[in-house]
Design a protein around this motif. Structure first.
Motif, PDB file in Angstrom:
ATOM      1  N   HIS A 321       2.610  78.732  15.896  1.00 15.78           N
ATOM      2  CA  HIS A 321       3.019  78.956  14.512  1.00 15.78           C
ATOM      3  C   HIS A 321       1.855  78.634  13.581  1.00 15.78           C
ATOM      4  O   HIS A 321       1.269  77.543  13.662  1.00 15.78           O
ATOM      5  N   ARG A 322       1.531  79.554  12.673  1.00 13.37           N
ATOM      6  CA  ARG A 322       0.406  79.372  11.774  1.00 13.37           C
ATOM      7  C   ARG A 322       0.551  78.092  10.942  1.00 13.37           C
ATOM      8  O   ARG A 322      -0.429  77.412  10.639  1.00 13.37           O
ATOM      9  N   ILE A 323       1.787  77.743  10.592  1.00 12.20           N
ATOM     10  CA  ILE A 323       2.018  76.552   9.793  1.00 12.20           C
ATOM     11  C   ILE A 323       1.479  75.298  10.483  1.00 12.20           C
ATOM     12  O   ILE A 323       1.046  74.353   9.819  1.00 12.20           O
ATOM     13  N   ASP A 324       1.446  75.299  11.815  1.00 14.17           N
ATOM     14  CA  ASP A 324       0.943  74.134  12.543  1.00 14.17           C
ATOM     15  C   ASP A 324      -0.569  74.011  12.434  1.00 14.17           C
ATOM     16  O   ASP A 324      -1.101  72.897  12.335  1.00 14.17           O
ATOM     17  N   ASP A 325      -1.284  75.143  12.457  1.00 17.39           N
ATOM     18  CA  ASP A 325      -2.735  75.080  12.237  1.00 17.39           C
ATOM     19  C   ASP A 325      -3.037  74.522  10.845  1.00 17.39           C
ATOM     20  O   ASP A 325      -3.934  73.678  10.678  1.00 17.39           O
ATOM     21  N   VAL A 326      -2.284  74.983   9.834  1.00 17.61           N
ATOM     22  CA  VAL A 326      -2.503  74.486   8.467  1.00 17.61           C
ATOM     23  C   VAL A 326      -2.161  73.003   8.378  1.00 17.61           C
ATOM     24  O   VAL A 326      -2.886  72.215   7.754  1.00 17.61           O
ATOM     25  N   ALA A 327      -1.054  72.595   9.007  1.00 17.85           N
ATOM     26  CA  ALA A 327      -0.648  71.186   8.977  1.00 17.85           C
ATOM     27  C   ALA A 327      -1.692  70.298   9.649  1.00 17.85           C
ATOM     28  O   ALA A 327      -2.019  69.209   9.152  1.00 17.85           O
ATOM     29  N   LEU A 354      -1.982  73.668  -2.263  1.00 10.57           N
ATOM     30  CA  LEU A 354      -1.430  74.470  -3.355  1.00 10.57           C
ATOM     31  C   LEU A 354      -1.298  75.934  -2.934  1.00 10.57           C
ATOM     32  O   LEU A 354      -0.270  76.587  -3.173  1.00 10.57           O
ATOM     33  N   ALA A 355      -2.325  76.455  -2.269  1.00 10.44           N
ATOM     34  CA  ALA A 355      -2.285  77.847  -1.809  1.00 10.44           C
ATOM     35  C   ALA A 355      -1.267  78.022  -0.683  1.00 10.44           C
ATOM     36  O   ALA A 355      -0.541  79.024  -0.630  1.00 10.44           O
ATOM     37  N   ALA A 356      -1.189  77.045   0.218  1.00  9.73           N
ATOM     38  CA  ALA A 356      -0.264  77.152   1.347  1.00  9.73           C
ATOM     39  C   ALA A 356       1.184  77.125   0.893  1.00  9.73           C
ATOM     40  O   ALA A 356       2.049  77.798   1.484  1.00  9.73           O
ATOM     41  N   ASP A 357       1.476  76.352  -0.142  1.00  8.69           N
ATOM     42  CA  ASP A 357       2.851  76.271  -0.635  1.00  8.69           C
ATOM     43  C   ASP A 357       3.373  77.607  -1.146  1.00  8.69           C
ATOM     44  O   ASP A 357       4.579  77.832  -1.195  1.00  8.69           O
ATOM     45  N   ALA A 358       2.467  78.507  -1.513  1.00 15.03           N
ATOM     46  CA  ALA A 358       2.879  79.811  -2.031  1.00 15.03           C
ATOM     47  C   ALA A 358       3.240  80.788  -0.915  1.00 15.03           C
ATOM     48  O   ALA A 358       3.836  81.837  -1.192  1.00 15.03           O
ATOM     49  N   ARG A 414       2.348  69.611  -5.012  1.00 18.49           N
ATOM     50  CA  ARG A 414       2.121  68.181  -5.257  1.00 18.49           C
ATOM     51  C   ARG A 414       1.675  67.501  -3.974  1.00 18.49           C
ATOM     52  O   ARG A 414       2.300  67.627  -2.935  1.00 18.49           O
ATOM     53  N   TRP A 415       0.604  66.744  -4.078  1.00 21.35           N
ATOM     54  CA  TRP A 415       0.073  65.965  -2.947  1.00 21.35           C
ATOM     55  C   TRP A 415       0.966  64.741  -2.742  1.00 21.35           C
ATOM     56  O   TRP A 415       1.252  64.012  -3.675  1.00 21.35           O
ATOM     57  N   PRO A 416       1.449  64.515  -1.539  1.00 17.74           N
ATOM     58  CA  PRO A 416       2.363  63.363  -1.303  1.00 17.74           C
ATOM     59  C   PRO A 416       1.694  62.022  -1.587  1.00 17.74           C
ATOM     60  O   PRO A 416       0.513  61.861  -1.329  1.00 17.74           O
TER      61      PRO A 416
END
Length: 416
Positions: A321-327, A354-358, A414-416
């Protein structure tokens, strides 16, 4: 390969209450007795030792690399990288001893029994002939160990008057799969080019031009945006998705990582439990399967200007899953930003987030980033960095922040 000895060793870490017997043995005085016996059979005298790397897999194996200061009959002192290991399967060729009811294998880095090709690679006199057999004629070479994971793999850079190359040394049965990956990916995107291989587990690779994104963070060079990074990842071949098991992402690794951190830093078990509880708060969505890197972080991305120009360490590519590479990338940048000299990692990560959240689920991205930070919490103990207990606690706190920022409470941008 040996080095001239510095002054005395760094102190070994004090045993933590609750450590498993393997850690108590290999990191304590009795571990030194094992090293002393092996050094003695080679004619040397062990003067000091310091652990520099620990890999603990609960119930499976514990491996410790030591820098041992040895005095030889000639009076010369050297630093010898020595390894002690308990395992269900101590590799054939290791010196095997028993202590405190445990079987322990001992070997030198240069004679790692699971990596038979490493000895010739680390010998400056033998390396040129080996390189010629692999298709490289660099002349007399300087040899530098980039990475070493006892019993698993090593990466060695060789530099001569006619160029340089990377030698990856793996267990011999891993060579075919590694070479197939490099040959497949080389047709689609910039990765180190396969130059040669041999039967002992040595794979010669070209060196990519440019610098790593981590180096760019430090020296102030431009850094790529998410569009550019995804464009590079999109070039991973779709053939990687067909017929292969999914690459385990950060969430899949949580049970194992929690067990490792809980065993090596027992005082932090309550923190670990709180992170795991926060990560369990959400349910995983149905995500598209694409080709992924599997271990993406800033030191794996080559850049020139603000463009990513290549990927390193492609051993783990496959369907995922691409989201895992970003994470994984966000987690590494979060941790990196707390290291002196790497402050630029934080604003770069904020731009990426910020870009990933979109384009990704903001809550799920934060949850998986929290799981990836949890995985990095094992790092301070693994390399026994000064203050590893406090550093572990700090990473666990960051993992919890990310996890709790996920789910329905996620605030995009927002950065945690």
């Amino acid at each position: 390969m040996t080095g001239q000895s510095p002054l005395g060793p760094a102190p070994t870490p004090a045993a933590a209450p609750g450590w498993p017997p393997e850690l108590v043995l290999l990191l304590g005085d009795e571990g030194g007795d094992l090293l002393r016996a092996v050094v003695g059979t080679a004619g040397g005298e062990l003067e000091a030792w310091a652990p520099v790397y620990v890999a603990h897999d609960p119930g499976v194996s514990t491996v410790v690399q030591h820098d041992a200061t040895v005095r030889w009959p000639s009076g010369r002192r050297t630093v010898e990288p020595l390894v002690t290991a308990t395992s269900r399967r101590i590799p054939d060729g290791a010196t095997v001893m028993e202590a405190d009811g445990l079987r322990v294998g001992v070997w030198t880095r240069d004679r790692d029994p699971a990596l038979p090709g490493l000895h010739a690679v680390l010998d400056p006199d033998a390396a040129p002939a080996l390189l010629r057999d692999l298709g490289l004629d660099l002349g007399p070479v300087d040899v530098a160990v980039v990475a070493y994971r006892p019993g698993r793999r090593a990466v060695v850079e060789v530099t001569g008057p006619r160029g340089r190359a990377l030698l990856k040394v793996v267990r011999p049965h891993k060579v075919d799969a590694l070479c197939r990956r490099h040959l497949l990916l080389a047709d689609h995107l910039p990765v180190p080019r396969l130059v040669g291989r041999d039967g002992s587990g040595v794979v010669a690779l070209s060196v990519l031009a440019g610098r790593t994104a981590r180096e760019a963070v430090v020296d102030g060079s431009p850094l790529p945006d998410l569009d550019a990074l995804e464009a590079l990842l999109d070039r991973l071949p779709t053939e990687l998705v067909d017929g292969s098991p999914l690459v385990g992402g950060p969430l899949a690794r949580v049970p194992h990582v929690a067990a490792v951190v809980g065993a090596t830093v027992p005082g932090e078990r309550p923190r670990v439990d709180r992170v795991v509880e926060a990560l369990d708060a959400g349910s995983a969505p149905d995500l598209p399967v694409v080709a992924v890197h599997g271990d993406l972080y800033e030191a794996q991305v080559m850049v020139q200007g603000d463009r990513p120009t290549g990927l390193l360490d492609i051993d783990g590519v496959g369907p995922g899953h691409r989201i895992d590479d970003v994470a994984d990338l966000l987690a590494h940048l979060d941790v990196l930003s707390g290291i002196p000299g790497h402050a630029r990692a934080r604003p770069w990560a904020e731009e990426l987030l910020l870009a990933a959240d979109a384009r990704l689920d903001p809550g799920e991205l934060r949850r998986r980033t929290g799981a990836a930070v949890l995985a990095l919490a094992s790092g301070p103990f693994r390399v026994l960095e000064p203050g590893w207990r406090a550093a572990t606690a700090a990473r666990l706190d960051r993992a919890r922040c990310w996890a709790e920022a996920g789910g329905r409470r996620a605030r995009p941008g927002r950065w945690p």
